[in-house]
Design a protein around this motif. Structure first.
Motif, short mmCIF file in Angstrom:
data_model
loop_
_atom_site.label_atom_id
_atom_site.label_comp_id
_atom_site.label_asym_id
_atom_site.label_seq_id
_atom_site.Cartn_x
_atom_site.Cartn_y
_atom_site.Cartn_z
N VAL A 1 11.21 1.40 0.25
CA VAL A 1 9.75 0.71 0.88
C VAL A 1 10.27 -0.09 2.25
O VAL A 1 9.68 -0.01 3.35
N GLY A 2 11.28 -1.05 2.00
CA GLY A 2 11.82 -1.75 3.01
C GLY A 2 12.64 -0.92 4.23
O GLY A 2 12.38 -1.25 5.35
N LEU A 3 12.99 0.23 3.94
CA LEU A 3 13.87 1.00 5.03
C LEU A 3 12.57 1.67 5.96
O LEU A 3 12.70 1.74 6.92
N ALA B 1 3.87 6.28 14.37
CA ALA B 1 5.15 6.17 14.26
C ALA B 1 5.65 7.17 12.78
O ALA B 1 4.69 7.24 11.89
N THR B 2 6.67 7.35 12.64
CA THR B 2 7.30 8.35 11.44
C THR B 2 7.35 7.41 10.55
O THR B 2 8.26 6.55 10.46
N LEU B 3 6.76 7.74 9.30
CA LEU B 3 6.81 6.53 8.27
C LEU B 3 8.11 6.68 7.37
O LEU B 3 8.60 5.62 7.12
N VAL B 4 8.48 7.97 6.97
CA VAL B 4 9.83 8.12 6.15
C VAL B 4 10.98 8.16 6.88
O VAL B 4 10.89 9.29 7.81
N PRO B 5 12.05 7.48 6.87
CA PRO B 5 13.18 7.46 7.77
C PRO B 5 13.88 8.70 7.36
O PRO B 5 13.87 9.34 6.11
#
Length: 234
Positions: free
Chosen positions: A126-128, A188-192
């Motif tokens: 979640v922090g990432l 923005a892309t949510l999942v790195p």
């Protein structure tokens, strides 16, 4: 974000006021200083469409991690609460056993610290995600600031912390920058991607690798020549 203002420059006067009512309000508040504006860049990011959309989507995307963390938090509280109650009860005795109290306090502290570390591990994705979204927006922020300044012919942009007070909303460029940011990065892309790390971590690692490379490339000190004393003969 603090370094963004250093690279921003434009010349000219403020755009003319379109509304007579707004013009009267500005005249009542005092004349504007041409080319000067104020913007809260942290607030700009928080009010951008990309950031707000990500904040809305994240609880759903990361619901398993959030639910797991909440369940574990409740379990830790349930484990620690009776220990804290006993500690407070024993401490209130007329002649409390200080050694026993110290042992109890250490046990409570260890459980809390271990629990906090466990929660950080659970919530790391979640922090990432938060850091990844903010970095994507930050990469477009400089261009958004420059575009807003150019359109309003602003030559000097200040942060609110640098200004004691101002009574004219005409100085506030924050919404203009938000509008530019929404154009540059609508979402923005949510999942790195797998293995992604925040910019600060990447920069620290690069600095460490550069330092290690310099140490490895350091030339070896030449050995000092040895002198042999010949025996004196007659």
């Amino acid at each position: 974000m603090k370094t963004l203002l250093k690279s921003v420059a434009a010349a000219g006067l403020m755009l003319a006021v379109a509304s007579p009512a707004l013009a009267q309000a500005q005249a009542a508040a005092g004349p504007l200083v041409p080319g000067l504006a104020v913007a809260d860049l942290d607030g700009v990011v928080a009010n951008s469409n990309a950031y707000r959309t990500a904040q809305t989507q994240r609880p759903t995307t990361y619901k398993p991690q959030l639910d797991q963390a909440e369940a574990r938090r409740k379990a830790i509280v349930a484990q620690v609460t009776p220990l804290v109650d006993k500690f407070n009860k024993d401490r209130a005795l007329p002649s409390p056993n200080q050694a026993a109290l110290q042992t109890q306090a250490q046990q409570i502290q260890q459980i809390q610290q271990s629990g906090e570390q466990e929660l950080r591990t659970i919530l790391q994705p979640v922090g990432l995600s938060e850091a990844y979204v903010q970095e994507q927006i930050a990469d477009k922020l400089d261009a958004a600031v420059k575009a807003a300044m150019a359109k309003k012919k602003i030559s000097l942009l200040l942060s609110p912390q640098a200004v004691t007070a101002f009574n004219n909303n005409g100085y506030n460029l924050s919404q203009d920058i938000v509008n530019e940011l929404n154009t540059l990065i609508p979402s923005a892309t949510l999942v790195p991607p797998a293995g992604w790390e925040p910019r600060e971590v990447r920069e620290q690692r690069a600095q460490q690798q550069a330092a290690q490379g310099q140490q490895g490339a350091a030339p070896a000190q030449p050995a000092k020549p040895t002198t042999t004393t010949q025996p004196s003969g007659r």
